[in-house]
Design a protein around this motif. Sequence first.
Motif, PDB file in Angstrom:
ATOM      1  N   THR A 199       0.816  -1.212   0.000  1.00 44.91           N
ATOM      2  CA  THR A 199       0.000   0.000   0.000  1.00 44.91           C
ATOM      3  C   THR A 199       0.843   1.251   0.000  1.00 44.91           C
ATOM      4  N   ALA A 200       2.146   1.114  -0.042  1.00 38.51           N
ATOM      5  CA  ALA A 200       3.023   2.275  -0.088  1.00 38.51           C
ATOM      6  C   ALA A 200       4.127   2.000  -1.076  1.00 38.51           C
ATOM      7  N   PRO A 201       4.647   3.016  -1.775  1.00 43.39           N
ATOM      8  CA  PRO A 201       5.676   2.808  -2.783  1.00 43.39           C
ATOM      9  C   PRO A 201       7.004   2.435  -2.168  1.00 43.39           C
ATOM     10  N   VAL A 202       7.796   1.688  -2.947  1.00 47.70           N
ATOM     11  CA  VAL A 202       9.159   1.380  -2.519  1.00 47.70           C
ATOM     12  C   VAL A 202      10.027   2.587  -2.779  1.00 47.70           C
ATOM     13  N   THR A 203      10.601   3.153  -1.744  1.00 47.05           N
ATOM     14  CA  THR A 203      11.394   4.360  -1.901  1.00 47.05           C
ATOM     15  C   THR A 203      12.879   4.107  -1.798  1.00 47.05           C
ATOM     16  N   ASN A 204      13.259   2.888  -1.409  1.00 45.66           N
ATOM     17  CA  ASN A 204      14.669   2.581  -1.309  1.00 45.66           C
ATOM     18  C   ASN A 204      14.883   1.193  -1.860  1.00 45.66           C
ATOM     19  N   ALA A 205      15.355   1.121  -3.110  1.00 47.06           N
ATOM     20  CA  ALA A 205      15.486  -0.151  -3.781  1.00 47.06           C
ATOM     21  C   ALA A 205      16.800  -0.846  -3.474  1.00 47.06           C
ATOM     22  N   THR A 206      17.693  -0.233  -2.712  1.00 45.76           N
ATOM     23  CA  THR A 206      19.010  -0.809  -2.514  1.00 45.76           C
ATOM     24  C   THR A 206      19.217  -1.315  -1.100  1.00 45.76           C
ATOM     25  N   PRO A 216      21.519   4.911  -1.221  1.00 45.52           N
ATOM     26  CA  PRO A 216      20.089   4.678  -1.447  1.00 45.52           C
ATOM     27  C   PRO A 216      19.562   5.501  -2.603  1.00 45.52           C
ATOM     28  N   THR A 217      18.555   4.950  -3.282  1.00 41.11           N
ATOM     29  CA  THR A 217      17.912   5.676  -4.370  1.00 41.11           C
ATOM     30  C   THR A 217      17.163   6.893  -3.812  1.00 41.11           C
ATOM     31  N   PRO A 218      17.405   8.092  -4.367  1.00 40.57           N
ATOM     32  CA  PRO A 218      16.721   9.283  -3.844  1.00 40.57           C
ATOM     33  C   PRO A 218      15.213   9.163  -4.005  1.00 40.57           C
ATOM     34  N   THR A 219      14.495   9.682  -3.028  1.00 37.59           N
ATOM     35  CA  THR A 219      13.044   9.689  -3.103  1.00 37.59           C
ATOM     36  C   THR A 219      12.597  10.712  -4.134  1.00 37.59           C
ATOM     37  N   LEU A 220      11.732  10.301  -5.051  1.00 37.10           N
ATOM     38  CA  LEU A 220      11.264  11.200  -6.097  1.00 37.10           C
ATOM     39  C   LEU A 220      10.207  12.146  -5.545  1.00 37.10           C
ATOM     40  N   ARG A 247       3.539   7.496 -11.333  1.00 38.61           N
ATOM     41  CA  ARG A 247       4.935   7.054 -11.155  1.00 38.61           C
ATOM     42  C   ARG A 247       4.982   5.560 -11.406  1.00 38.61           C
ATOM     43  N   ILE A 248       6.056   5.093 -12.030  1.00 41.08           N
ATOM     44  CA  ILE A 248       6.212   3.656 -12.218  1.00 41.08           C
ATOM     45  C   ILE A 248       7.434   3.166 -11.455  1.00 41.08           C
ATOM     46  N   GLY A 249       7.345   1.942 -10.971  1.00 36.84           N
ATOM     47  CA  GLY A 249       8.482   1.255 -10.384  1.00 36.84           C
ATOM     48  C   GLY A 249       8.834   0.089 -11.278  1.00 36.84           C
ATOM     49  N   LEU A 250      10.070   0.048 -11.774  1.00 39.23           N
ATOM     50  CA  LEU A 250      10.475  -0.931 -12.778  1.00 39.23           C
ATOM     51  C   LEU A 250      11.611  -1.783 -12.248  1.00 39.23           C
ATOM     52  N   LYS A 251      11.440  -3.090 -12.325  1.00 38.30           N
ATOM     53  CA  LYS A 251      12.481  -4.024 -11.917  1.00 38.30           C
ATOM     54  C   LYS A 251      13.093  -4.635 -13.166  1.00 38.30           C
ATOM     55  N   TYR A 256      16.126  -2.007  -9.296  1.00 37.81           N
ATOM     56  CA  TYR A 256      14.789  -1.428  -9.187  1.00 37.81           C
ATOM     57  C   TYR A 256      14.905   0.076  -9.372  1.00 37.81           C
ATOM     58  N   GLN A 257      14.050   0.636 -10.206  1.00 42.07           N
ATOM     59  CA  GLN A 257      14.112   2.060 -10.508  1.00 42.07           C
ATOM     60  C   GLN A 257      12.709   2.631 -10.566  1.00 42.07           C
ATOM     61  N   GLU A 258      12.548   3.857 -10.077  1.00 35.82           N
ATOM     62  CA  GLU A 258      11.264   4.539 -10.160  1.00 35.82           C
ATOM     63  C   GLU A 258      11.381   5.749 -11.078  1.00 35.82           C
ATOM     64  N   MET A 259      10.320   6.013 -11.820  1.00 37.46           N
ATOM     65  CA  MET A 259      10.282   7.123 -12.765  1.00 37.46           C
ATOM     66  C   MET A 259       8.935   7.818 -12.669  1.00 37.46           C
ATOM     67  N   ASN A 260       8.941   9.135 -12.661  1.00 36.66           N
ATOM     68  CA  ASN A 260       7.707   9.913 -12.724  1.00 36.66           C
ATOM     69  C   ASN A 260       7.327  10.162 -14.171  1.00 36.66           C
ATOM     70  N   PHE A 261       6.036  10.098 -14.450  1.00 37.38           N
ATOM     71  CA  PHE A 261       5.549  10.455 -15.786  1.00 37.38           C
ATOM     72  C   PHE A 261       5.333  11.963 -15.821  1.00 37.38           C
ATOM     73  N   ASP A 262       5.974  12.624 -16.770  1.00 39.22           N
ATOM     74  CA  ASP A 262       5.896  14.083 -16.891  1.00 39.22           C
ATOM     75  C   ASP A 262       4.755  14.455 -17.835  1.00 39.22           C
ATOM     76  N   PRO A 263       3.703  15.108 -17.333  1.00 42.39           N
ATOM     77  CA  PRO A 263       2.565  15.437 -18.201  1.00 42.39           C
ATOM     78  C   PRO A 263       2.809  16.640 -19.106  1.00 42.39           C
ATOM     79  N   ASN A 264       3.899  17.374 -18.880  1.00 45.21           N
ATOM     80  CA  ASN A 264       4.165  18.564 -19.687  1.00 45.21           C
ATOM     81  C   ASN A 264       4.580  18.171 -21.099  1.00 45.21           C
TER      82      ASN A 264
END
Length: 416
Positions: A199-206, A216-220, A247-251, A256-264
């Motif tokens: 129920t919560a995003p993974v903020t530290n994949a390492t 640690p992976t920076p929190t987006l 936001r997507i979390g990709l393994k 493991y990496q997270e990416m925000n979708f930019d609507p601009n």
Amino acid sequence: MYRYAAVVLFLASGIVFQLSHGVEVMVKDNEDKLCIYANLMVNFSVSYEEVGNKSSTAEFELPSKVTTDGSDCNVTSSLLKLNFGGHTWSVNFTNDGEKYQADSITFSYNLSDKAVFPNAALNETLSVSVKPEITSVVKDTCYSCKSRDTFESDTVNQTLWNVLIQAFVSNNSKSENLTSCAADVPSTTVPPTTHTPTTAPVTNATTAAPTPTTTPTPTLPTPAVGAYMIKPDDNSTACLLANFGLRIGLKQAEKYQEMNFDPNGTITSGKCGVNSSDLIVESKTMTIMLTFTNDTKKFRLHALNITGKTSSGVVFSEANTNLSLWEAAVGASYMCNKEQNYTITNMLTVFTFDLRVQPFGVRKGVFSTAEECQTDAESFLVPIAVGVALLVLILIVLMAYFIGRKRNMATGYESF
């Protein structure tokens, strides 16, 4: 030699050269009997030279519209050939009477196709052949491989997944028995990893890395919310509305990496149907396709397809065409302001923020009354419950006060 006579084609989901497609073909012989069945997805990544000695990479996928001209069915060998946009993708099969195999996969691509290869320096057709690991398939069974299998060459990478193929079909019908690839068979020595939605995003994949010095992976930051709409034409009001931050979390492998979708600056497209509607939003790094369906009473998100490129340049494509999310009544909208987490595939997790969608029954171009997700409803119930509890507490205190006062008064009268 049997020649191709007919082909039946179905689209699972997707758009040409952008999102994952499920292409199903049935090749028939000259007696109108099924001889080759195939249902598969293929990604292509082709490096080519542009005008001015520049290098470029074209990334596209096997589209939904293909033909099977040139496919052959013989007793001991067969050829499945898929043609699209001046390009061809083919598989040669042979059998020994008990088992069959794929001897080679050949991909021919036409650099004069400027829609796929813009500014290409050459206008010729090039071909690459690879040896797939499709072997020892038991006769009268389908070869099945849901796992990804990538074939690399100097200029072309091909990725196959969700593959279901039967060459040398007998009895005019596809077999229900399967010969699965090794990657789909669970290991007997190492227990499979279980992916459980949270129920919560993974903020530290390492944090699971063996070396304590790993950074640690920076929190987006929270992704920006985009507003998207589909209109039947320029003179019409919207028939599909969607607002969300994503936001997507990709393994990939062990990373493991997270990416925000930019609507601009996104490009929005899609269609509105009676029972199915599509929304496609494309940014510089990611393309997302959402397919909504309805049963006349309720709608839901039925399929999600995301293709893109990571910050390190790695291409990815993940899809799930059997979802049942964001359900609400047709004619209403679905809303969930709280952050939500959805496991789409073993490799892809999606996080939504300030979500509101209405793919059917939009009136006057605005959202209808919203049906809220459980977490939003709970967020309203908490203050209501607290208020009720405080009110009850106040009433109890007042009742105790008046009862105590009444008793004190009665005691005073008795003393008097």
